[in-house]
Design a protein around this motif. Structure first.
Motif, mmCIF file in Angstrom:
data_model
loop_
_atom_site.group_PDB
_atom_site.id
_atom_site.type_symbol
_atom_site.label_atom_id
_atom_site.label_comp_id
_atom_site.label_asym_id
_atom_site.label_seq_id
_atom_site.Cartn_x
_atom_site.Cartn_y
_atom_site.Cartn_z
ATOM 1 N N TRP A 18 0.841 -1.204 0.000
ATOM 2 C CA TRP A 18 0.000 0.000 0.000
ATOM 3 C C TRP A 18 0.877 1.256 0.000
ATOM 4 O O TRP A 18 0.606 2.216 -0.737
ATOM 5 C CB TRP A 18 -0.942 -0.035 1.192
ATOM 6 N N ALA A 19 1.927 1.260 0.797
ATOM 7 C CA ALA A 19 2.830 2.412 0.813
ATOM 8 C C ALA A 19 3.439 2.650 -0.565
ATOM 9 O O ALA A 19 3.550 3.802 -1.021
ATOM 10 C CB ALA A 19 3.929 2.205 1.847
ATOM 11 N N GLU A 22 0.907 4.399 -2.679
ATOM 12 C CA GLU A 22 0.763 5.810 -2.329
ATOM 13 C C GLU A 22 1.940 6.642 -2.837
ATOM 14 O O GLU A 22 1.762 7.798 -3.239
ATOM 15 C CB GLU A 22 0.649 5.968 -0.812
ATOM 16 N N GLY A 79 8.158 11.113 0.466
ATOM 17 C CA GLY A 79 6.873 10.981 1.143
ATOM 18 C C GLY A 79 6.668 11.956 2.275
ATOM 19 O O GLY A 79 6.038 11.612 3.284
ATOM 20 N N LEU A 82 3.256 12.306 3.684
ATOM 21 C CA LEU A 82 2.792 11.178 4.486
ATOM 22 C C LEU A 82 3.515 11.087 5.825
ATOM 23 O O LEU A 82 2.959 10.564 6.795
ATOM 24 C CB LEU A 82 3.006 9.856 3.728
ATOM 25 N N TYR A 152 -8.718 11.532 9.420
ATOM 26 C CA TYR A 152 -7.714 10.475 9.494
ATOM 27 C C TYR A 152 -7.161 10.354 10.918
ATOM 28 O O TYR A 152 -7.437 11.189 11.777
ATOM 29 C CB TYR A 152 -6.588 10.756 8.500
ATOM 30 N N PHE A 158 -4.289 12.412 5.244
ATOM 31 C CA PHE A 158 -3.794 11.035 5.208
ATOM 32 C C PHE A 158 -2.298 11.034 5.477
ATOM 33 O O PHE A 158 -1.545 11.818 4.897
ATOM 34 C CB PHE A 158 -4.081 10.426 3.838
ATOM 35 N N ILE A 163 -1.863 3.720 7.197
ATOM 36 C CA ILE A 163 -1.639 2.433 6.529
ATOM 37 C C ILE A 163 -1.761 1.279 7.526
ATOM 38 O O ILE A 163 -2.629 0.408 7.348
ATOM 39 C CB ILE A 163 -0.303 2.437 5.763
ATOM 40 N N ARG A 195 -9.275 5.407 -1.618
ATOM 41 C CA ARG A 195 -7.881 5.376 -2.058
ATOM 42 C C ARG A 195 -7.602 4.071 -2.804
ATOM 43 O O ARG A 195 -7.837 2.974 -2.278
ATOM 44 C CB ARG A 195 -6.930 5.511 -0.862
ATOM 45 N N GLY A 197 -4.911 2.443 -3.341
ATOM 46 C CA GLY A 197 -4.002 1.536 -2.637
ATOM 47 C C GLY A 197 -4.710 0.718 -1.583
ATOM 48 O O GLY A 197 -4.380 -0.459 -1.378
#
Length: 207
Positions: A18-19, A22, A79, A82, A152, A158, A163, A195, A197
């Motif tokens: 998933w990361a 993203e 990132g 994130l 979130y 997010f 995650i 999302r 992901g």
């Protein structure tokens, strides 16, 4: 290219996948673990002496521990949105990542093994009830947090913390027992489902 070692039905491997989604990271993946190549093989133990997935190899840099991998990928592949650099913002993200690993993850273990994995070693009714009760207690902690943020887990945007926490929420809804009403958690689940992901590696039919 990044190589990910681990079966894609592992919740910890799915964190990394998933990361990557993203962050737009290209990767190749090899199946290792239950049902595939044994992580006890010398080739795998040479990468991770704990014999656990996931492991990543990023151009010769080998790393294990899923949450550490998340932080590394965010740092290495742009990132900052994130995983913010500001100490207080980053600490808030880390708080929820670590909470998932140390508290929430531990709470569901018996119930998940009994109800989803159907493990014969997890058939004690009292321990099952205690696990469900403990799991519900931590989910109420999450409910309170999401009521405060309205979005979130670490705030209105997010972050990396969503995650592991999001995959935990998917496991909560994917484990068959009577769930208490947690409207903010339910809304969060639907928000994450927007999302790609999460649809690919979270809410994809696997708990």
């Amino acid at each position: 290219m990044l190589t990910i070692y681990g079966r894609d039905n592992s919740i910890n491997v799915r964190k990394v996948l998933w990361a990557c989604a993203e962050l737009g990271i290209e990767y190749r993946r090899e199946d290792w673990g239950i049902g595939f190549r044994s992580t006890r093989e010398p080739a795998f133990l040479g990468m991770n002496p704990n014999a656990m997935v996931p492991v990543v190899d990023d151009d010769g840099f080998v790393l294990w521990e899923s949450n550490t991998i998340l932080r590394y990928l965010a740092g290495q592949y742009g990132g900052a949105a994130l995983y913010p650099a500001a100490p207080r913002e980053r600490a808030r993200v880390d708080q929820w990542i670590d909470w998932q690993a140390s508290d929430l993850n531990r709470a569901w273990s018996y119930a998940f093994m009994a109800l989803v994995r159907k493990s014969p070693a997890h058939g004690d009714a009292q321990q099952l009830a205690a696990s469900i009760d403990n799991w519900g207690g931590f989910m109420r902690v999450l409910e309170q947090q999401l009521q405060q943020t309205g979005a979130y887990v670490a705030g209105d945007a997010f972050t990396l913390a969503d995650i592991p926490v999001g995959l935990s929420v998917n496991r909560w809804f994917g484990t068959p027992f009577q769930h208490p009403e947690l409207p903010a958690v339910a809304a969060y689940y639907e928000l994450l489902t927007q999302r790609p992901g999460f649809r690919a590696f979270g809410r994809n039919g696997m708990a």
